[in-house]
Design an enzyme around this catalytic site. Structure first.
Site, PDB file in Angstrom:
ATOM      1  CE  LYS A 273      80.333  33.977  33.222  1.00  0.00           C
ATOM      2  NZ  LYS A 273      80.243  35.177  32.343  1.00  0.00           N
TER       3      LYS A 273
ATOM      4  CE1 TYR B 133      84.560  33.368  35.315  1.00  0.00           C
ATOM      5  CE2 TYR B 133      84.823  30.983  35.326  1.00  0.00           C
ATOM      6  CZ  TYR B 133      84.559  32.153  34.649  1.00  0.00           C
ATOM      7  OH  TYR B 133      84.270  32.123  33.304  1.00  0.00           O
TER       8      TYR B 133
ATOM      9  CB  THR C 133      82.008  29.355  32.120  1.00  0.00           C
ATOM     10  OG1 THR C 133      82.897  28.297  32.446  1.00  0.00           O
ATOM     11  CG2 THR C 133      81.387  29.851  33.425  1.00  0.00           C
ATOM     12  CG  ASP C 134      83.269  24.246  30.856  1.00  0.00           C
ATOM     13  OD1 ASP C 134      83.719  25.224  31.494  1.00  0.00           O
ATOM     14  OD2 ASP C 134      84.007  23.423  30.265  1.00  0.00           O
ATOM     15  CD  GLU C 135      85.821  27.277  34.973  1.00  0.00           C
ATOM     16  OE1 GLU C 135      85.961  27.570  36.174  1.00  0.00           O
ATOM     17  OE2 GLU C 135      86.671  27.530  34.111  1.00  0.00           O
TER      18      GLU C 135
HETATM   19  P1  NAD Z   1      88.809  38.381  29.700  1.00  0.00           P
HETATM   20  O1  NAD Z   1      89.182  38.447  31.135  1.00  0.00           O
HETATM   21  O2  NAD Z   1      89.877  38.304  28.664  1.00  0.00           O
HETATM   22  O3  NAD Z   1      87.879  39.628  29.310  1.00  0.00           O
HETATM   23  C1  NAD Z   1      86.872  40.132  30.139  1.00  0.00           C
HETATM   24  C2  NAD Z   1      86.554  41.536  29.654  1.00  0.00           C
HETATM   25  O4  NAD Z   1      85.476  42.063  30.457  1.00  0.00           O
HETATM   26  C3  NAD Z   1      87.720  42.523  29.784  1.00  0.00           C
HETATM   27  O5  NAD Z   1      87.841  43.297  28.616  1.00  0.00           O
HETATM   28  C4  NAD Z   1      87.322  43.390  30.981  1.00  0.00           C
HETATM   29  O6  NAD Z   1      87.865  44.710  30.923  1.00  0.00           O
HETATM   30  C5  NAD Z   1      85.816  43.380  30.855  1.00  0.00           C
HETATM   31  N1  NAD Z   1      85.115  43.679  32.115  1.00  0.00           N
HETATM   32  C6  NAD Z   1      85.326  43.119  33.333  1.00  0.00           C
HETATM   33  N2  NAD Z   1      84.481  43.636  34.234  1.00  0.00           N
HETATM   34  C7  NAD Z   1      83.708  44.532  33.573  1.00  0.00           C
HETATM   35  C8  NAD Z   1      82.644  45.380  33.956  1.00  0.00           C
HETATM   36  N3  NAD Z   1      82.203  45.426  35.211  1.00  0.00           N
HETATM   37  N4  NAD Z   1      82.074  46.158  33.012  1.00  0.00           N
HETATM   38  C9  NAD Z   1      82.530  46.157  31.734  1.00  0.00           C
HETATM   39  N5  NAD Z   1      83.539  45.379  31.323  1.00  0.00           N
HETATM   40  C10 NAD Z   1      84.117  44.563  32.235  1.00  0.00           C
HETATM   41  O7  NAD Z   1      87.828  37.142  29.605  1.00  0.00           O
HETATM   42  P2  NAD Z   1      87.439  36.164  28.410  1.00  0.00           P
HETATM   43  O8  NAD Z   1      88.242  34.936  28.541  1.00  0.00           O
HETATM   44  O9  NAD Z   1      87.429  36.911  27.132  1.00  0.00           O
HETATM   45  O10 NAD Z   1      85.943  35.799  28.825  1.00  0.00           O
HETATM   46  C11 NAD Z   1      84.819  36.479  28.265  1.00  0.00           C
HETATM   47  C12 NAD Z   1      83.551  35.801  28.725  1.00  0.00           C
HETATM   48  O11 NAD Z   1      83.538  34.436  28.317  1.00  0.00           O
HETATM   49  C13 NAD Z   1      83.356  35.802  30.244  1.00  0.00           C
HETATM   50  O12 NAD Z   1      81.995  36.047  30.510  1.00  0.00           O
HETATM   51  C14 NAD Z   1      83.731  34.389  30.654  1.00  0.00           C
HETATM   52  O13 NAD Z   1      83.058  34.004  31.826  1.00  0.00           O
HETATM   53  C15 NAD Z   1      83.278  33.608  29.446  1.00  0.00           C
HETATM   54  N6  NAD Z   1      83.995  32.339  29.202  1.00  0.00           N
HETATM   55  C16 NAD Z   1      85.359  32.318  29.184  1.00  0.00           C
HETATM   56  C17 NAD Z   1      86.015  31.118  28.896  1.00  0.00           C
HETATM   57  C18 NAD Z   1      87.524  31.028  28.824  1.00  0.00           C
HETATM   58  O14 NAD Z   1      88.064  29.934  28.726  1.00  0.00           O
HETATM   59  N7  NAD Z   1      88.264  32.128  28.827  1.00  0.00           N
HETATM   60  C19 NAD Z   1      85.267  29.961  28.648  1.00  0.00           C
HETATM   61  C20 NAD Z   1      83.859  30.037  28.661  1.00  0.00           C
HETATM   62  C21 NAD Z   1      83.251  31.238  28.937  1.00  0.00           C
HETATM   63  P1  TYD Z   2      92.817  28.129  33.676  1.00  0.00           P
HETATM   64  O1  TYD Z   2      93.508  28.497  32.403  1.00  0.00           O
HETATM   65  O2  TYD Z   2      93.003  28.990  34.872  1.00  0.00           O
HETATM   66  O3  TYD Z   2      91.279  27.937  33.325  1.00  0.00           O
HETATM   67  P2  TYD Z   2      90.076  27.315  34.249  1.00  0.00           P
HETATM   68  O4  TYD Z   2      90.461  27.397  35.665  1.00  0.00           O
HETATM   69  O5  TYD Z   2      88.961  28.251  33.914  1.00  0.00           O
HETATM   70  O6  TYD Z   2      89.862  25.917  33.764  1.00  0.00           O
HETATM   71  O7  TYD Z   2      93.278  26.670  34.083  1.00  0.00           O
HETATM   72  C1  TYD Z   2      93.147  25.587  33.204  1.00  0.00           C
HETATM   73  C2  TYD Z   2      93.592  24.353  33.954  1.00  0.00           C
HETATM   74  O8  TYD Z   2      94.995  24.465  34.210  1.00  0.00           O
HETATM   75  C3  TYD Z   2      92.938  24.191  35.300  1.00  0.00           C
HETATM   76  O9  TYD Z   2      92.738  22.788  35.550  1.00  0.00           O
HETATM   77  C4  TYD Z   2      93.963  24.760  36.284  1.00  0.00           C
HETATM   78  C5  TYD Z   2      95.276  24.416  35.606  1.00  0.00           C
HETATM   79  N1  TYD Z   2      96.383  25.364  35.861  1.00  0.00           N
HETATM   80  C6  TYD Z   2      97.643  24.881  36.249  1.00  0.00           C
HETATM   81  O10 TYD Z   2      97.847  23.666  36.383  1.00  0.00           O
HETATM   82  N2  TYD Z   2      98.651  25.787  36.452  1.00  0.00           N
HETATM   83  C7  TYD Z   2      98.468  27.114  36.321  1.00  0.00           C
HETATM   84  O11 TYD Z   2      99.425  27.895  36.562  1.00  0.00           O
HETATM   85  C8  TYD Z   2      97.178  27.607  35.896  1.00  0.00           C
HETATM   86  C9  TYD Z   2      96.921  29.065  35.723  1.00  0.00           C
HETATM   87  C10 TYD Z   2      96.174  26.682  35.679  1.00  0.00           C
END
Ligand code: NAD
Ligand code: TYD
Length: 333
Positions: A149, A145, A121-123
């Site tokens: 990561k 988080y 992630t960019d975070e």
């Molecule tokens: P999500 O929470 O929807 O899915 C995570 C999945 O991982 C779920 O199916 C969960 O059951 C599984 N999981 C959790 N712990 C596990 C374990 N110990 N063993 C096996 N499976 C496990 O998340 P997402 O948004 O699909 O994110 C997927 C990946 O992409 C993550 O690594 C996250 O850090 C990365 N990512 C997410 C975003 C975003 O905006 N959502 C952006 C950049 C990167």
């Molecule tokens: P989120 O979807 O939790 O993603 P991330 O924290 O990984 O960026 O949040 C996106 C942005 O929205 C973040 O700046 C936090 C803000 N946010 C709110 O303002 N209200 C909310 O209820 C949530 C969940 C997030």
């Protein structure tokens, strides 16, 4: 080609499984997922008969070794992904991101897997006031988080240097689209708006996120898996940088609601003000994002309108207690 997709029952992992099945029709896809509150077989319902599914944690050495045997590639999505939950309790984040990644890397090395791709992630870079992070920017995570990561990412690069394995890291910006758990900003606001519930905006709402449509991220991951150079990191940023308040206002418009639903609430501790990625390196592999935020948001709102079967069980389950703890109030329905 046989590919193991860990965390493939989640939001992005399941989009990637669809991408892999369509761009590699002859591939065998194995999904290993622990099915936490965020992982659901329903996310793979339309491809269920084309994949093998194993319910297990990436911390489970035996299950991982069995699943990885004869695999040519591993793509690791498995993670705890919600920043607010990591602030409340970080332990599962440390276990999955650090121990889990370590187990996967050991197995990939021992079994001689061709390529390992870590989804990140960019975070991990922290917040940036102006300009954009490149792959060489220092890691400076703000939340449990992103810190855990970053720990996983560093294990990957150490494994490359020490053991000479073929591994790459893909760091994506904020994703959105169908099948995202409603704890995240966009689906939370879409479902609250549809239900007529308040839309909670943290602090002044002027934090900036670099929104990326999930199918674009899935394509980028596949491009890096095919064409990325071993040992390298690839940033994947979306085409639009937008303040949260503007995203929420757009959701209000798309759902036909009134801005009086928007409610500014207590800010998230350690809230990163702005994320921004330079994606020149992945673009040089031929990737570019296809979906702008306006179009992707409209598509996402339509999807949630049409797929109540998908979200109704979530909004009526554990999520209700989580919501009350997090926001100090309930949701309707
Ligand atoms: P999500 O929470 O929807 O899915 C995570 C999945 O991982 C779920 O199916 C969960 O059951 C599984 N999981 C959790 N712990 C596990 C374990 N110990 N063993 C096996 N499976 C496990 O998340 P997402 O948004 O699909 O994110 C997927 C990946 O992409 C993550 O690594 C996250 O850090 C990365 N990512 C997410 C975003 C975003 O905006 N959502 C952006 C950049 C990167
Ligand atoms: P989120 O979807 O939790 O993603 P991330 O924290 O990984 O960026 O949040 C996106 C942005 O929205 C973040 O700046 C936090 C803000 N946010 C709110 O303002 N209200 C909310 O209820 C949530 C969940 C997030």
């Amino acid at each position: 080609m046989r590919v193991l997709v860990t965390g493939g029952a989640g939001f992005i992992g399941s989009a990637y499984v669809r991408e892999a099945l369509s761009s590699r029709p002859d591939a065998d896809v194995v999904v290993l997922d622990k099915l936490t509150y965020a992982g659901r077989r329903a996310n793979l319902a339309d491809v269920e008969d084309r994949i093998a599914f194993i319910e297990a944690s990436i911390e489970d050495r035996n299950a991982v070794r069995n699943a990885m045997t004869d695999c040519d590639a591993v793509v690791n999505f498995a993670a705890e992904t919600h920043v607010d939950r990591s602030i409340a309790d970080q332990e599962a984040f440390a276990r999955t991101h650090v121990i889990g990644t370590s187990v996967l890397l050991d197995a990939a090395r021992e079994l001689g897997v061709g390529r390992y791709l870590q989804v990140s992630t960019d975070e991990v870079y922290g917040s940036i006031a102006s300009g954009s992070f490149s792959e060489d920017s220092p890691l400076d995570p703000s939340s449990p988080y992103s810190a855990t990561k970053a720990g996983g990412d560093l294990l990957v690069s150490a494994h490359v240097r020490t053991h000479g394995v073929d591994a790459v890291v893909c760091r994506g910006s904020n994703n959105y689209g169908p099948r995202q758990h409603p704890e995240k900003l966009i689906p939370l606001c879409v479902l609250n708006a549809l239900a007529g519930d308040p839309l909670p905006v943290y602090g002044d709402g002027r934090q900036v996120r670099n929104w990326l449509y999930v199918e674009d991220f899935a394509r980028a991951i596949d491009a890096v898996l095919r064409l990325g150079q071993a040992g390298e990191v690839y940033n994947v940023g979306g085409p639009d940088e937008t303040e949260n308040i503007d995203v929420v206002r757009r959701i209000v418009e798309l759902t036909g609601r009134d801005e009086s639903l928007i409610e500014h609430v207590t800010d998230r501790p350690g809230h990163d003000r702005r994320y921004s990625l330079s994606s020149d390196k992945v673009r040089a592999l031929g990737w570019s994002p296809a979906t702008r935020l306006d179009e992707g948001l409209a598509r996402t709102v339509d999807w949630y309108r049409q797929n109540e079967w998908w979200w109704a069980p979530i909004r009526s389950g554990e999520y209700r207690q989580y919501y009350e703890r997090q926001y100090g109030r309930g949701i309707s329905g």
